[in-house]
Design a protein around this motif. Structure first.
Motif, mmCIF file in Angstrom:
data_model
loop_
_atom_site.group_PDB
_atom_site.id
_atom_site.type_symbol
_atom_site.label_atom_id
_atom_site.label_comp_id
_atom_site.label_asym_id
_atom_site.label_seq_id
_atom_site.Cartn_x
_atom_site.Cartn_y
_atom_site.Cartn_z
ATOM 1 N N ASN A 157 -8.792 -0.386 0.337
ATOM 2 C CA ASN A 157 -8.322 0.934 0.780
ATOM 3 C C ASN A 157 -7.673 1.701 -0.365
ATOM 4 O OD1 ASN A 157 -9.180 0.590 3.408
ATOM 5 N ND2 ASN A 157 -7.238 -0.272 4.085
ATOM 6 N N CYS A 158 -6.784 1.045 -1.084
ATOM 7 C CA CYS A 158 -6.118 1.705 -2.214
ATOM 8 C C CYS A 158 -7.118 2.013 -3.325
ATOM 9 C CB CYS A 158 -4.964 0.857 -2.737
ATOM 10 S SG CYS A 158 -3.561 0.797 -1.588
ATOM 11 N N CYS A 161 0.833 -1.206 0.000
ATOM 12 C CA CYS A 161 0.000 0.000 0.000
ATOM 13 C C CYS A 161 0.870 1.261 0.000
ATOM 14 C CB CYS A 161 -0.940 -0.014 1.211
ATOM 15 S SG CYS A 161 -2.187 -1.323 1.118
ATOM 16 N N HIS A 190 -3.292 -4.772 -7.715
ATOM 17 C CA HIS A 190 -3.398 -4.298 -6.328
ATOM 18 C C HIS A 190 -4.721 -3.561 -6.114
ATOM 19 C CE1 HIS A 190 -1.678 -3.191 -2.398
ATOM 20 N NE2 HIS A 190 -2.434 -2.112 -2.535
ATOM 21 N N GLU A 244 -7.452 -5.962 -5.541
ATOM 22 C CA GLU A 244 -7.374 -6.731 -4.297
ATOM 23 C C GLU A 244 -7.504 -5.889 -3.030
ATOM 24 O OE1 GLU A 244 -3.684 -8.847 -4.494
ATOM 25 O OE2 GLU A 244 -4.241 -9.897 -6.331
ATOM 26 N N CYS A 245 -7.122 -4.621 -3.084
ATOM 27 C CA CYS A 245 -7.064 -3.794 -1.869
ATOM 28 C C CYS A 245 -8.164 -2.731 -1.881
ATOM 29 C CB CYS A 245 -5.685 -3.142 -1.760
ATOM 30 S SG CYS A 245 -5.516 -2.075 -0.312
#
Length: 183
Positions: free
Chosen positions: A37-38, A5, A31, A34-35
């Motif tokens: 928050n990002c 992150c 990413h 999958e993430c």
């Protein structure tokens, strides 16, 4: 290699500008899938950039001869210039009230304010996460460094070294005392 992150915080702007190699672009996209928050950071940044572009487009549409449009454009410019200070409670009472009134009456201003609060929250959360991660990593790094120093100095723990030095000192003093008594 998966991106962290922290790495994403740096790469998002390059990704948005299209300045990444194909391989790195694919890693960023993986990413973002999958993430959450990002992905939220990315969505907010994209939304803010779109709003910023729209605000420039809206300002260009206003004709200088139209008094009400000019007034609205001037109010929106004042709102945008003071938004950060408003969020951080740095405005005086009069300017604070102007911003509140304009925000209540303007849908774009409400969205910009909401986006700014979301970014502030994400940045704050990211800061605290990075801060806590850094503490853990720093501690591990120091412990590893201390372990390496112990191994480099013949593998004895400092307390054991002190005990050995004390024992040798006692033996030397005892030998001296015994030798002096026997003479």
């Amino acid at each position: 290699m998966k991106l962290t992150c922290t790495q994403m915080d740096v790469l998002i702007s390059f990704y948005i500008d299209g300045d990444l190699s194909k391989a790195l672009k694919n890693q960023v996209e993986d990413h973002l899938r999958e993430c959450p928050n990002c992905r939220a950071k990315y969505d907010i940044i994209k939304s803010m950039l779109a709003d910023l572009k729209n605000s420039f487009d809206v300002q260009e549409e206003y004709a200088p001869s139209e008094v009400s449009s000019s007034c609205t454009s001037q109010q929106y410019r004042l709102f945008k210039n003071n938004l950060s200070a408003y969020i951080d409670n740095e405005l005086d009472t009069e300017d604070n009230i102007k911003i509140k009134k304009f925000t209540i009456n303007n849908k774009n201003a409400r969205k910009a304010l909401e986006d700014s609060y979301n970014i502030k929250k994400l940045m704050n959360d990211s800061f605290h996460k990075t801060k806590s991660d850094a503490k853990q990593d720093f501690s591990r790094s120091v412990l590893k460094q201390l372990e390496l120093e112990e191994e480099a100095t013949s593998g004895f723990h400092p307390a054991i070294k002190l005990l050995i030095a004390f024992t040798i000192s006692v033996l030397v003093l005892t030998t001296i005392i015994l030798f002096s008594l026997s003479v």
